[in-house]
Scaffold this active site. Structure first.
Site, PDB file in Angstrom:
ATOM      1  N   ARG A  87     -27.621 -34.851  44.834  1.00 19.51           N
ATOM      2  CA  ARG A  87     -28.419 -34.216  45.898  1.00 19.51           C
ATOM      3  C   ARG A  87     -27.515 -33.453  46.864  1.00 19.51           C
ATOM      4  NH1 ARG A  87     -32.044 -38.264  49.179  1.00 19.51           N
ATOM      5  NH2 ARG A  87     -33.206 -38.386  47.233  1.00 19.51           N
ATOM      6  N   ARG A 156     -29.534 -38.335  57.273  1.00 26.24           N
ATOM      7  CA  ARG A 156     -29.794 -37.525  56.075  1.00 26.24           C
ATOM      8  C   ARG A 156     -29.929 -36.051  56.451  1.00 26.24           C
ATOM      9  NH1 ARG A 156     -31.906 -40.453  51.796  1.00 26.24           N
ATOM     10  NH2 ARG A 156     -30.962 -42.515  51.718  1.00 26.24           N
ATOM     11  N   LYS A 233     -31.102 -45.708  55.851  1.00 25.45           N
ATOM     12  CA  LYS A 233     -31.160 -44.251  56.003  1.00 25.45           C
ATOM     13  C   LYS A 233     -31.757 -43.867  57.358  1.00 25.45           C
ATOM     14  CE  LYS A 233     -33.921 -43.994  52.306  1.00 25.45           C
ATOM     15  NZ  LYS A 233     -34.964 -43.669  51.320  1.00 25.45           N
ATOM     16  N   LYS A 235     -33.476 -40.327  59.412  1.00 25.28           N
ATOM     17  CA  LYS A 235     -33.928 -38.949  59.161  1.00 25.28           C
ATOM     18  C   LYS A 235     -34.344 -38.240  60.444  1.00 25.28           C
ATOM     19  CE  LYS A 235     -35.330 -40.061  54.498  1.00 25.28           C
ATOM     20  NZ  LYS A 235     -36.419 -40.123  53.501  1.00 25.28           N
ATOM     21  N   CYS A 454     -43.781 -36.255  44.395  1.00 24.44           N
ATOM     22  CA  CYS A 454     -42.377 -36.670  44.336  1.00 24.44           C
ATOM     23  C   CYS A 454     -41.895 -36.566  42.893  1.00 24.44           C
ATOM     24  CB  CYS A 454     -42.227 -38.095  44.842  1.00 24.44           C
ATOM     25  SG  CYS A 454     -42.842 -39.301  43.664  1.00 24.44           S
ATOM     26  N   CYS A 460     -36.629 -41.195  38.354  1.00 24.26           N
ATOM     27  CA  CYS A 460     -36.608 -42.128  39.472  1.00 24.26           C
ATOM     28  C   CYS A 460     -36.730 -43.567  38.984  1.00 24.26           C
ATOM     29  CB  CYS A 460     -37.737 -41.830  40.457  1.00 24.26           C
ATOM     30  SG  CYS A 460     -37.705 -43.019  41.812  1.00 24.26           S
ATOM     31  N   CYS A 499     -44.756 -44.197  43.492  1.00 25.32           N
ATOM     32  CA  CYS A 499     -44.669 -45.575  43.999  1.00 25.32           C
ATOM     33  C   CYS A 499     -44.927 -45.532  45.493  1.00 25.32           C
ATOM     34  CB  CYS A 499     -43.311 -46.205  43.665  1.00 25.32           C
ATOM     35  SG  CYS A 499     -42.001 -45.819  44.843  1.00 25.32           S
ATOM     36  N   CYS A 503     -42.103 -40.727  49.031  1.00 22.00           N
ATOM     37  CA  CYS A 503     -41.172 -39.595  49.117  1.00 22.00           C
ATOM     38  C   CYS A 503     -41.845 -38.237  49.314  1.00 22.00           C
ATOM     39  CB  CYS A 503     -40.271 -39.563  47.885  1.00 22.00           C
ATOM     40  SG  CYS A 503     -39.216 -41.016  47.782  1.00 22.00           S
TER      41      CYS A 503
END
Ligand code: SRM
Ligand code: SF4
Length: 593
Positions: A87, A156, A233, A235, A454, A460, A499, A503
């Site tokens: 990424r 991020r 994380k 953001k 996503c 994934c 899931c 995302c």
């Protein structure tokens, strides 16, 4: 108040830390033994290094479509065809022509031939083999991009409205803040530089800055993060009240620009948004960010740093399921959190400005930039840039790059702005796209244009259901029903994830379809395009083939009973789940009768 490394030591006296905390602490600032692992021939990394690798921007994965083939060929359960996702962090989604071309080249030469625009204005390569990982990361750095901190327990990619509107100074100022924040909050560890940008044997530096300067400055290691980085994380997004294209309420930290006379006079500081949920763990939930304070433009970087430091020192380091900032806020409350931020800053912050989000622009289609040039917003279905039978988007973008050398910007809706185009090029560019089977944004239905999915299968590792590969087919069917109901022009956001981690941000949009168990989804209704309201669970465990049939009754009800100007999400929120279900029962009974 704890110092960065002190936080870890202080917590470890009375709480059992999660295993990831120990891996980070022992890693010598994210170094681990990644370099040693890279010199070995095996196709994967050790468990600890795979965890650290995330901070370097890569995930160890395996192609889940291939698992069955491996078993069929007699492979054991643990035998996997290892591949890596890489990424790239792109603050505010800004790319030069050469940077996009370099990523496309990497996708073709060392990836799975596709490039993915992410829901946070980043880029992802999939299918990279371990033996090619160093080359991929090196080449990304050679075009002055980075994968450092694209993933991991750090700040991020900083999102920002990508539109190149030069007729007002506001957009450029927001982009500049995104760059400043991204640079200020980037990890300082030398490990990234040593592992990826040097020859592992000779230590010779292989990558330099744009003017030949070293890419690494000697400085204090991690003055912001400390040895164990953040609990989870983190953001950040920078948005505008009239254009919340960054979905500011879904971020740990939101800076909402307050403007007067086309100038930014300050930012409303929003804290604690996040989507991830584990349905089996009641303690987890999606949350919208809360409006905490107002700060001046000069204070913005310090305020962001203080927010991060409070989370660093007080966030949960024993249970990663509840380690995001939203849980700290739920535990201690906004007044407590604000007081800590002020303590770290050394000054008080005023209450937020009354202004809030009221508009959203996906920036698709043709726009004047205000400097005599144009940009074109190209809708890319679920962000996937590829060539396939009948649609050669990747080749078309290479041609566009060759013809006009435009710059590009990635949107938080997984799409692309082709920028700096000369006036008068409209029909030529549209012709080029058509010649490659690429639909113009104006030729795509409203339902598709405002949708996102996503990645999910096959890369994934957390996906339970399909998303990116399933949503286009669901929308094909939905388009037919919307046309039948006379709702084809209706704008509403539909987002699918494989899931509950969220995302594609499925918990604050009009329609969320969240993978729950094999081929079954939870359907959420009642959020909104503005992203400032959570949706509610309408039906659970809906099989893929029944998704559209499940949405038809609420849509029919909307058509029948909406108020003037009311959106689908607002309608569902007004009616509520029970009323919608009761109507659906009557509607379905009528069909049967
Ligand atoms: Fe995400 C984990 C893909 C945006 C919440 N996300 C993952 C991983 C890395 C799976 C894993 O941990 O093994 C996925 C990689 C799949 C693959 O094969 O590529 C993944 N997330 C993505 C992307 C590519 C989705 C997309 O289709 O665009 C997005 C990359 C953004 C970027 O460039 O940085 C992406 N992820 C998001 C968002 C949306 C956002 O940030 O605006 C969210 C919801 C917001 C949030 O963070 O709360 C999100 N991803 C998660 C979570 C749940 C986090 C939580 O707090 O519980 C996970 C799982 C985890 O962290 O444990 C996750
Ligand atoms: Fe994977 Fe779940 Fe994120 Fe989709 S929502 S990319 S399935 S982690």
């Amino acid at each position: 108040m704890f110092g960065a490394a002190g936080a870890f030591e202080a917590m470890s006296d009375d709480v059992k830390l999660s295993p990831v905390e120990a891996i980070k602490l022992q890693s010598r600032y994210l170094r681990g033994t990644i370099a040693e692992d890279l010199l070995e021939e095996k196709p994967n990394f050790s468990k600890e290094n795979a965890q650290l690798l995330k901070h370097h921007g890569s995930y160890q994965q395996d192609d889940r479509d291939e698992r069955a083939e491996i078993r069929a060929a007699g492979g054991g359960k643990s035998e996997k065809a290892y591949i890596f996702m890489v990424r790239t962090r792109v603050p505010g989604g800004k790319l030069t022509c050469d940077q996009l071309l370099a990523e496309l080249d990497l996708a073709d030469e060392l990836g799975n031939t596709t490039l993915r625009i992410t829901s946070r204005q980043g880029l992802q390569l999939h299918g990279v083999l371990k033996r090619n990982l160093r080359q991929v990361i090196r080449r990304i750095n050679e075009v002055q991009l980075t994968t450092l901190a694209a993933c991991g327990d750090v700040e991020r990619n900083v999102m920002c409205c990508p539109a190149p509107h030069y007729h007002d100074p506001v957009h450029a100022e927001l982009q500049a803040l995104a760059d400043r924040l991204a640079a200020h909050l980037a990890p300082r560890t030398r490990a990234y530089h040593d592992i990826w940008l040097k020859d592992l044997h000779s230590g010779e530096q292989l990558v330099f800055g744009p003017n030949g300067e070293p890419t690494f400055e000697e400085q204090e290691v991690e003055p912001i993060y400390g040895a164990t980085y953040l609990p989870r994380k983190f953001k950040t997004a920078i948005g505008l009240p009239g254009d919340n294209c960054v979905d500011i309420y879904a971020n740990d930290l939101g800076l909402l620009a307050i403007c007067k006379d086309w100038r930014v006079v300050g930012y409303n500081v929003l804290v604690g948004g996040g989507m991830g949920v584990t349905p089996s763990a009641k303690k987890t939930f999606p949350a919208l960010a809360m409006r905490m304070a107002f700060c001046t433009p000069e204070q913005a970087v310090d305020v962001a740093t203080a927010v991060i430091k409070v989370q660093r020192d007080h966030g949960n380091r024993s249970d990663r399921k509840v380690a995001r900032l939203k849980y700290l806020l739920a535990d201690r409350g906004l007044p407590w959190f604000k007081a800590r931020v002020e303590e770290y800053l050394g000054y008080r912050l005023p209450e937020p400005d009354p202004e809030d989000v009221w508009g959203f622009d996906d920036h698709m289609g043709w726009h004047e930039q205000g400097d005599g040039r144009l940009f074109y917003g190209l809708n890319i279905e679920n962000g996937r840039i590829l060539d396939r039978e009948g649609m050669r988007l990747k080749t078309a973008l290479r041609e566009v790059a060759r013809s006009w050398r435009p710059s590009f910007r990635l949107t938080p809706h997984q799409s692309l702005l082709i920028c700096d185009l000369p006036a008068g090029c409209q029909s030529e560019l549209e012709g080029l796209l058509h010649a490659h089977g690429v639909k113009l944004s104006s030729e795509i239905s409203a339902a598709r244009r405002w949708s996102m999915a996503c990645v999910a299968w096959p890369t994934c590792g957390l996906s339970i259901t399909e998303a990116e590969r399933a949503l286009p087919g669901v929308i094909d069917q939905l388009e037919v029903e919307l046309a039948r109901l006379g709702l084809s022009q209706e704008v509403f956001t539909i987002r699918m994830t494989g899931c509950p981690n969220g995302c594609a941000r499925p918990y604050n949009c009009d329609v969320g379809l969240v993978g729950r168990t094999a081929d079954k989804y939870t359907v959420f209704l009642g959020g909104r395009l503005l992203g400032n309201r959570l949706n509610f669970m309408y039906k659970d465990l809906v099989p893929t083939e029944e998704l559209v049939a499940t949405l038809v009754p609420p849509l029919a009800y909307f058509k029948q009973a909406r108020q003037p100007g009311e959106t689908f999400g607002d309608f569902c929120a007004r009616k509520g789940r029970e009323d919608l279900l009761a109507f659906a029962a009557r509607y379905e009974a009528q069909l049967v009768g």
